[in-house]
Design an enzyme around this catalytic site. Structure first.
Site, PDB file in Angstrom:
ATOM      1  N   HIS A  69      -9.361  -2.223   6.615  1.00 45.96           N
ATOM      2  CA  HIS A  69      -8.971  -0.738   5.664  1.00 45.96           C
ATOM      3  C   HIS A  69     -10.068  -0.985   4.382  1.00 45.96           C
ATOM      4  O   HIS A  69     -11.622  -1.314   4.528  1.00 45.96           O
ATOM      5  CB  HIS A  69      -7.655  -0.573   5.091  1.00 45.96           C
ATOM      6  CG  HIS A  69      -7.201  -2.406   3.961  1.00 45.96           C
ATOM      7  ND1 HIS A  69      -7.139  -3.157   4.543  1.00 45.96           N
ATOM      8  CD2 HIS A  69      -7.182  -2.542   3.431  1.00 45.96           C
ATOM      9  CE1 HIS A  69      -7.437  -4.318   3.329  1.00 45.96           C
ATOM     10  NE2 HIS A  69      -6.353  -3.066   2.926  1.00 45.96           N
ATOM     11  N   HIS A  71     -10.018  -1.207   0.917  1.00 48.11           N
ATOM     12  CA  HIS A  71      -9.813  -1.873   0.034  1.00 48.11           C
ATOM     13  C   HIS A  71     -11.036  -2.240  -0.430  1.00 48.11           C
ATOM     14  O   HIS A  71     -11.211  -3.707   0.347  1.00 48.11           O
ATOM     15  CB  HIS A  71      -8.748  -1.949  -0.248  1.00 48.11           C
ATOM     16  CG  HIS A  71      -7.173  -1.406  -0.865  1.00 48.11           C
ATOM     17  ND1 HIS A  71      -5.980  -2.046  -0.086  1.00 48.11           N
ATOM     18  CD2 HIS A  71      -6.889  -0.196  -0.914  1.00 48.11           C
ATOM     19  CE1 HIS A  71      -5.238  -1.235  -0.735  1.00 48.11           C
ATOM     20  NE2 HIS A  71      -5.843   0.020  -1.152  1.00 48.11           N
ATOM     21  N   ASP A  73     -11.852  -5.250  -1.332  1.00 44.15           N
ATOM     22  CA  ASP A  73     -11.984  -6.523  -1.591  1.00 44.15           C
ATOM     23  C   ASP A  73     -12.056  -6.987   0.563  1.00 44.15           C
ATOM     24  O   ASP A  73     -12.146  -7.717   0.472  1.00 44.15           O
ATOM     25  CB  ASP A  73     -11.170  -7.089  -2.237  1.00 44.15           C
ATOM     26  CG  ASP A  73      -9.488  -7.127  -1.244  1.00 44.15           C
ATOM     27  OD1 ASP A  73      -8.983  -5.816  -1.932  1.00 44.15           O
ATOM     28  OD2 ASP A  73      -8.932  -7.731  -0.762  1.00 44.15           O
ATOM     29  N   HIS A 146      -0.079  -1.003   5.442  1.00 42.38           N
ATOM     30  CA  HIS A 146      -0.831  -0.526   4.750  1.00 42.38           C
ATOM     31  C   HIS A 146      -1.184   0.712   4.178  1.00 42.38           C
ATOM     32  O   HIS A 146      -0.670   1.427   4.611  1.00 42.38           O
ATOM     33  CB  HIS A 146      -1.766  -2.064   4.307  1.00 42.38           C
ATOM     34  CG  HIS A 146      -1.872  -2.563   3.461  1.00 42.38           C
ATOM     35  ND1 HIS A 146      -1.851  -3.627   2.211  1.00 42.38           N
ATOM     36  CD2 HIS A 146      -3.458  -2.605   2.953  1.00 42.38           C
ATOM     37  CE1 HIS A 146      -1.741  -3.814   1.223  1.00 42.38           C
ATOM     38  NE2 HIS A 146      -3.422  -2.884   1.424  1.00 42.38           N
ATOM     39  N   HIS A 274      -5.890 -14.947   2.748  1.00 42.56           N
ATOM     40  CA  HIS A 274      -5.307 -13.904   2.074  1.00 42.56           C
ATOM     41  C   HIS A 274      -4.288 -13.962   0.550  1.00 42.56           C
ATOM     42  O   HIS A 274      -3.072 -13.392   0.605  1.00 42.56           O
ATOM     43  CB  HIS A 274      -5.072 -12.238   2.184  1.00 42.56           C
ATOM     44  CG  HIS A 274      -5.147 -11.220   1.667  1.00 42.56           C
ATOM     45  ND1 HIS A 274      -4.127 -10.801   1.250  1.00 42.56           N
ATOM     46  CD2 HIS A 274      -6.485 -10.711   1.610  1.00 42.56           C
ATOM     47  CE1 HIS A 274      -4.644  -9.027   0.519  1.00 42.56           C
ATOM     48  NE2 HIS A 274      -5.799  -9.447   0.426  1.00 42.56           N
TER      49      HIS A 274
END
Lengths: 315, 315
Positions: A69, A71, A73, A146, A274
């Site tokens: 995805h 994001h 990070d 998410h 994570h």
């Protein structure tokens, strides 16, 4: 580690195991799967290329990158990688798989940094249920729970019909250069005679290995299905159960819930990754997971897991 | 290192000293100047936030970031920093200074990563000759000779008229809360009487400290001017003289040419940084520089240089 050491082992290297923010000890997300000379990355957070150099590897010809995805990070190592590979004058294409916005992200950052790419990027848009098939394995994406468009991935080798019958091929006088294609399922013609690949295998069939990576997600039923009987389930475990409410708010999973999924899907081992930066010590996470699923391990940066290719014993 | 240790020292920390590509031992460019509780960054390459955490610092309220140019190894840590500061729920504004394209880069990456910034960004466009003035220092940008729009920066404290005359202020019965403003050059009114700041200083005047950072550039005359009498000149030295042709092609500087600039500009010390990854051992670089300018040092990652504030002796 040299690549040759690995033989037909699949090696999974955890390049970053921190959620959201890097820490002194943990970089942000990236997982490198080494398989038969190919580099398969799942996510590519900021600082990932340096982690690759740190373990003594470089970037090879065959690279695939699957992105869960958008994001930061999980993607912010990509623009730097493209600059680096261009400085290295790479010419082989780079295969990138990810959500639709990733293509624009790559194009715009490359343009703004004024990078002249020395190689083509083959971008493959990922969607729910997408399957990407290669010579002897495939990768499947499932949309997870998410923020925005976000995926979990499964890497699965094709099952093999059995062990290649070297004695038979040899006794029939088939030259060695044909053994490769035959053993990969291709029928061949030699000296005017056609040989069927399927005749050259000794049962029992050999199951292909299976690795599943959750990406960032809340627990969801589709994950149990996707991870069914996997050799390794790599699941995010951002929090312990004491932060359950927070895990829901941020659309993440607790260590206990990750273990619950591992149990239901009957995986061989569960590797948690994570972790929220609040966990300096990850003992708490592993303890609550192991109550539910004993074969749970914690990924620390640069740890690796090997999955051997187990041949059936010769008679 | 805690910040309080530094007192009125200016500490310059080299967070990344590799050119273009990170290595096992060197991250890409960022320099952190700690001065009176403020963090002043020059460039912010990929992985810089992790370097900050590695030395035990966090991100404080007062942060300024000056960016030399748009190459990835100088800017790719910014999007991740913005995500991190938002996860930390920062509210104080972040001051960013850079080439015009940097604003768009920040806006687009933030948007594509779906980061909701918890704080405002004050973006200041840098141009050739731009000066940014603050309470007791200023930063000047000079366009240098590298690809596209690229800057070198000077940080210079204002000269102080002398040592603040505590005895005088005390004997005049001026309360202590006025001493601060008076010592910073402000005239004050107390008990109906006006006191001129300039009357409260004992000569000799104290010169403000001066730091110059080359960014990426070929050698150019303007740098000699900018660096004149600096306490510390931080200059890129991507190559040794044996790669002189390559240094021109890529618009960089050799260690010898950096030393030549240091000599001409009469700086106190020269710190070399931004080394091509081909130099595993940097001895070669420092040797050729020291032949020209003996007070040359090599920056390794996480090294720092302190510039003390030297008060004239009391009589």
């Amino acid at each position: 580690m040299s690549e040759n050491e690995s033989g037909d082992i699949i090696r999974i290297i955890f390049l970053g195991t921190s959620a959201g923010v890097p820490t002194k000890d943990r970089n942000v997300t990236s997982i490198l799967v080494l398989r038969r000379g190919e580099y398969i990355f799942f996510d590519f957070g900021e600082g990932t290329q340096r982690q690759v150099f740190t373990i003594g590897l470089g970037f090879r010809k065959r690279i695939k990158i699957f992105v869960s995805h958008m994001h930061g990070d999980h993607i912010l190592g990509l623009p730097g990688l493209l600059q680096t590979l261009s400085l290295f004058k790479r010419t082989a294409p780079l295969e990138i798989y990810g959500p639709p916005q990733l293509k624009q992200f790559i194009e715009l950052t490359t343009e703004m940094m004024n990078v002249e790419l020395s190689f083509p990027i083959h971008f493959h848009t990922v969607y729910d249920g997408a399957e990407f098939h290669f010579r002897d394995y495939y990768v499947k994406a499932v949309r997870n729970m998410h923020w925005g468009i976000s995926f979990s991935y499964m890497l699965k080798e094709y099952d093999r019909p059995g062990t290649f019958n070297v004695d038979l091929a040899s006794s029939l006088g088939i030259p060695k250069e044909y053994w490769g294609p035959l053993s990969r399922g291709e029928d061949i013609t030699y000296n005017g005679k056609t040989y069927k690949s399927s005749d050259f295998f000794i049962p029992p069939p050999i199951k292909g290995r299976k690795i599943v990576f959750s990406g960032d997600t809340m627990p969801f039923d589709g994950m149990v299905e996707l991870a069914r009987d996997a050799d390794v389930l790599i699941h995010e475990a951002t929090y312990t159960t004491s932060y359950y409410e927070r895990s829901l708010e941020t659309q993440h999973t607790t260590a206990r819930d990750a273990a619950e999924i591992a149990r239901k899907s009957n995986v061989k081992i569960l590797v948690l990754t994570h972790f929220s930066a609040r966990y300096g010590d990850v003992e708490e996470l592993i303890e609550e997971a192991r109550e539910v699923f004993p074969s749970t391990f914690i990924a620390n940066d640069l740890d690796y897991v090997d999955i051997p290719y187990i041949k059936p014993k010769k008679k």
